[in-house]
Write an enzyme that holds these catalytic residues in place. Structure first.
Site, PDB file in Angstrom:
ATOM      1  N   GLY A   1       0.792  -1.224   0.000  1.00 10.08           N
ATOM      2  CA  GLY A   1       0.000   0.000   0.000  1.00 10.08           C
ATOM      3  C   GLY A   1       0.822   1.271   0.000  1.00 10.08           C
ATOM      4  O   GLY A   1       0.287   2.358  -0.175  1.00 10.08           O
TER       5      GLY A   1
ATOM      6  N   CYS B   1     -27.090 -10.169 -16.261  1.00  9.34           N
ATOM      7  CA  CYS B   1     -26.567  -9.913 -17.607  1.00  9.34           C
ATOM      8  C   CYS B   1     -27.580 -10.384 -18.644  1.00  9.34           C
ATOM      9  O   CYS B   1     -28.092 -11.499 -18.584  1.00  9.34           O
ATOM     10  CB  CYS B   1     -25.240 -10.664 -17.805  1.00  9.34           C
ATOM     11  SG  CYS B   1     -24.627 -10.591 -19.488  1.00  9.34           S
TER      12      CYS B   1
ATOM     13  N   CYS C   1     -25.696 -13.540 -20.717  1.00 12.37           N
ATOM     14  CA  CYS C   1     -25.350 -14.814 -20.099  1.00 12.37           C
ATOM     15  C   CYS C   1     -26.131 -15.095 -18.828  1.00 12.37           C
ATOM     16  O   CYS C   1     -26.006 -16.170 -18.246  1.00 12.37           O
ATOM     17  CB  CYS C   1     -23.851 -14.886 -19.804  1.00 12.37           C
ATOM     18  SG  CYS C   1     -23.373 -13.953 -18.339  1.00 12.37           S
TER      19      CYS C   1
ATOM     20  N   CYS D   1     -22.351  -8.085 -19.020  1.00  9.23           N
ATOM     21  CA  CYS D   1     -21.157  -8.190 -18.181  1.00  9.23           C
ATOM     22  C   CYS D   1     -20.079  -7.261 -18.704  1.00  9.23           C
ATOM     23  O   CYS D   1     -19.807  -7.217 -19.897  1.00  9.23           O
ATOM     24  CB  CYS D   1     -20.554  -9.607 -18.247  1.00  9.23           C
ATOM     25  SG  CYS D   1     -21.571 -10.870 -17.499  1.00  9.23           S
TER      26      CYS D   1
ATOM     27  N   CYS E   1     -18.193 -13.324 -19.659  1.00  7.81           N
ATOM     28  CA  CYS E   1     -19.510 -13.481 -20.294  1.00  7.81           C
ATOM     29  C   CYS E   1     -19.451 -14.545 -21.379  1.00  7.81           C
ATOM     30  O   CYS E   1     -20.308 -15.415 -21.472  1.00  7.81           O
ATOM     31  CB  CYS E   1     -19.934 -12.130 -20.876  1.00  7.81           C
ATOM     32  SG  CYS E   1     -21.681 -12.031 -21.273  1.00  7.81           S
TER      33      CYS E   1
END
Lengths: 294, 232, 256
Positions: free
Chosen positions: A29, A237, A240, A262, A268
């Protein structure tokens, strides 16, 4: 083979970047300054991510490049071709086949493994930048762990909007020490920041590299009475049928008709190949025009 | 009543040095001696300018002493550290001057309650005491929420007195407490003084009003004795 | 009793010029110390050295910390000093814009110090902010307004609320009423006196205004050309000034 050194950068530069990466992994970080090089694309087009990828690639790697989850946008195609030409590495659109994935603003839906590296393109690495414009001050705040200001931003959101309005680039605390900007990924992706893969973040214009080693502890900042929610559009979606992936909203006609698909194109397509259907699958073949570069 | 003096002064001397007037030295007090016992009221007398207010201010710590001892209770004010004097003024030594000096905008009730509030008395109790005193001193209730800066001279004087008597100080300095008061209010003030004496307070006062002085004071001290150039 | 603050021989020079020279004093809990002087007297230099905004050349500033007792602030590490500045100390700037975040709402300004020391409950933070706005006489419905929408007096009161929310024991103030209208000044002084008493605060107040000092400070230091020329009880220094400069200062004040 090309006239370029492997992956475009010279060996000394790659060594310098690798040192920065090791430092970044050692202090999760923490933003490590590095000497960002001039690249054959302008600032704001992924130079940081490209330099990190260039330093990490080996000839045996299989590279995937995505931009907002898609393999086939201009930028993804252009960067992928860049590495095909300067490193000669194999490329792929399949997440599970890739060994190194460079991404702009999304994390793939499919969980990553310990053998994979995810490289993020980062515009502004400093999470405090918009609250405290002075670099001298923000460096001090990080070194002294003075992060009250980040919560002030979240407080202001709640006061103004009734909830924390930050929906992308949502700040996180890493290993209980540094506050980090995870790049402009949607907050829906934040839980995926805890991963088995190595995650590297490169900001070319700002000249910073930071990192999350595997299984690093990453906590999204919030208040006790306004806890963090990894939210997405409340739809499935249309191609899909997945109810758990992050969706793009696409306007399809002048009347405001829309479809949700997606954002992760590979995810997808993999689902559709496996036979999953969405709301619009029945109305005929629907292609997204995806190229599959194997 | 009597016993060990509450206020005791000896060998007290004071000069004023005016640096901006060529360093002129003005001696105003030499070898002052005074004592006030608990329950006693002593009056300071002497011609105007003889040093009555000066002596009172020195006891309060408002003026510095050149030399000498000013004992109030256990503390020698002439040698005390500022915070000791602050504590003395808060707990032990009260002072009713001729002037009312207040922060603008503070309501009369809060002005009078202030000495109790700074001693940590609960606000409702402090305000009750303030109301009681203001009532006795005939300040109309409609004025209690107003700042005393807009009051008449006599009203301000009575607010000043109320503030001075809010806390039961063991020692009190009163500079012209009955000035600009009518007969009724004068009576109230003298009663307050008598009540204070009865509970054992040592009081030092300056009274131009001879009748008032004769009523409440047990002794008289002529400060002219201590004034250089005026001593007989 | 241990002094809350012990200053010993504090000196700050700007090259060959004296900022402040050899200043020493003790401050006890609940005491307000005024520092007066004209422009160039060194009073602001002194205040900034005490608060750690300027690096003094020599001397000690010993503060009675809650955890470790008396410690020389000048010898502390920067993280320790900054922590002190966020919790036990407060600094009220002359210009409220220097002490506030103008782009953050009033509630956010007041809540920041709480969040900086770990407060994580939005409702509680907001509740405390409302409480403090009330104490400094700012209407509660202004809690989400930015300080840019406030008058100068309101900004100053907001600055005070922001500073006092963590219950500091020592407050530094630099000309807290400078630049305010007279009636607004009165209100602020009234507020400060009340808070000092209620919270048992100690304060060091720098001002050139003798009236402010008489109303607010128990003790007074008079500075001229970087030196403390006189010190004592406020009313004593103003009513019976001993030093020539103090006498000049007191006699120069215009009477309204």
């Amino acid at each position: 083979m090309s006239d370029y050194n492997f992956a475009y950068l010279d060996e000394q530069t790659k060594r310098m970047i690798r040192r920065a990466i090791l430092k970044a992994l050692a202090v999760p970080g923490y933003q490590v300054p590095f000497a960002s090089r001039e690249m054959p694309m302008p600032y704001g087009w992924g130079t940081g991510g490209v330099q990190v990828s260039a330093a990490c690639l080996v000839p045996e790697d299989r590279l995937k490049v995505i931009d907002q989850g898609a393999d086939d946008t201009t930028n993804a195609v252009s960067i992928r071709r860049f590495f095909e030409r300067t490193a000669g590495v194999a490329t792929t659109g399949r997440t599970r086949d890739a060994t190194l994935i460079q991404t702009r603003h999304r994390i793939p839906e499919e969980p990553l493994t310990r053998d994979q590296i995810l490289v993020y393109q980062v515009p502004i690495p400093e999470p405090l930048r918009f609250l405290e414009p002075r670099e001298t001050e923000t460096r001090k705040m990080h070194s002294l762990e003075e992060y009250g200001l980040v919560h002030v931003k979240l407080y202001e959101d709640i006061a103004r909007h009734g909830q924390i309005a930050t929906s992308y680039a949502y700040p996180v605390k890493v290993e209980g020490r540094y506050v980090m900007d995870p790049s402009p990924i949607p907050k829906f992706d934040n839980p995926k920041l805890e991963s088995a893969a190595v995650q590297l973040f490169g900001a070319g214009r700002e000249q910073r590299i930071y990192a999350l080693p595997p299984h690093c502890k990453v906590v999204s900042l919030d208040f006790e009475d306004h806890p963090f929610e990894a939210s997405k559009a409340d739809h499935a979606c249309d191609l899909c049928g997945s109810a758990t992936s992050y969706l793009d909203e696409v306007i399809v006609d002048d009347a405001g008709g829309r479809m949700f698909v997606c954002s992760d194109t590979d995810y997808c397509e993999t689902r559709r190949d496996a036979g999953h259907l969405g709301r619009l699958s029945a109305s005929g073949p629907v292609t997204t025009g995806q190229e599959d570069a194997a | 009543m009597g016993g060990v003096a509450m206020i005791e002064i000896s060998g007290l001397c004071k000069n004023f040095v005016l640096h901006n007037q060529g360093g002129a030295v003005i001696p105003v007090m030499r070898d002052a001696v005074l004592s006030v016992a608990p329950g006693e009221c002593v009056a300071l007398v002497g011609a105007s300018g003889a040093g009555k207010s000066t002596l009172m201010r020195m006891i309060y710590g408002n003026y510095l002493a050149e030399s000498g001892v000013i004992r109030v209770g256990d503390l020698d004010v002439a040698q005390a550290a500022p915070r000791e004097v602050i504590a003395l003024r808060r707990e032990t030594l009260g002072y009713v001057s001729q002037f009312l000096r207040v922060v603008p905008r503070v309501p009369t009730l809060d002005v009078v309650a202030e000495p109790l509030l700074s001693l940590g008395v609960a606000r409702p109790d402090a305000l009750d005491r303030a109301r009681d005193l203001l009532g006795r001193l005939n300040i109309p209730e409609r004025l209690w929420t107003l700042s005393p800066t807009t009051f008449s001279g006599g009203e301000q004087q009575r607010v000043n007195i109320a503030r001075g008597f809010a806390h039961a100080y063991p020692a009190l300095l009163l500079d012209e407490p009955t000035a600009s008061l009518d007969a009724a209010n004068r009576e109230v003030v003298l009663t307050l003084i008598e009540e204070a004496k009865a509970r054992g307070a040592a009081i030092l006062g300056i009274f131009h009003d001879e009748a008032a002085r004769d009523r409440v004071c047990d002794r008289v001290v002529d400060v002219t004795r201590f004034t250089p150039g005026l001593a007989a | 009793m241990t002094p809350l603050l012990q200053v010993k021989g504090l000196t700050k020079r700007y090259g060959a010029r004296i900022g402040c020279q050899d200043v020493s004093f003790d401050l006890y809990p609940g005491e307000v110390m005024g520092i007066v002087g004209e422009s160039g007297s060194g009073k602001s230099t002194l205040l900034n050295c005490l608060a750690g905004h300027l690096e003094a050349d020599s001397g000690a500033v010993v503060f009675d910390t809650r955890a470790d007792g008396p410690r020389d602030v000048r010898a502390m590490s920067e993280p320790e000093r900054r922590m002190l500045a966020r919790t036990d100390w407060a600094f009220v700037h002359q210009n409220p814009r220097d002490g506030l975040r103008m782009g953050v709402s009033a509630g956010g300004n007041v809540g920041e110090r709480l969040m900086a020391v770990g407060a994580r409950h939005y409702g509680n933070i907001r509740g405390q902010a409302l409480d403090w706005l009330d104490r400094v006489e700012i209407a509660g419905d202004r809690i989400d307004d930015r300080p840019t929408a406030f008058s100068g007096g309101m900004q100053q009161r907001l600055q005070i609320a922001r500073n006092l929310v963590t219950g500091p024991r020592l407050v530094f103030m630099d000309e807290p009423t400078g630049g305010l209208d007279v009636s607004v000044q009165a209100r602020l002084l009234d507020l400060l006196r009340g808070l000092v008493r209620e919270m048992g605060l100690s304060a060091v107040i720098v001002t050139h205004d003798l009236a402010v000092v008489r109303l607010l400070a128990h003790r007074l230091m008079v500075m001229k050309s970087g030196h403390v020329v006189e010190a004592g009880l406020t009313d004593q220094v103003l009513d019976d000034p001993q030093h020539g400069y103090t006498q000049l200062l007191v006699s120069s004040v215009l009477q309204a």
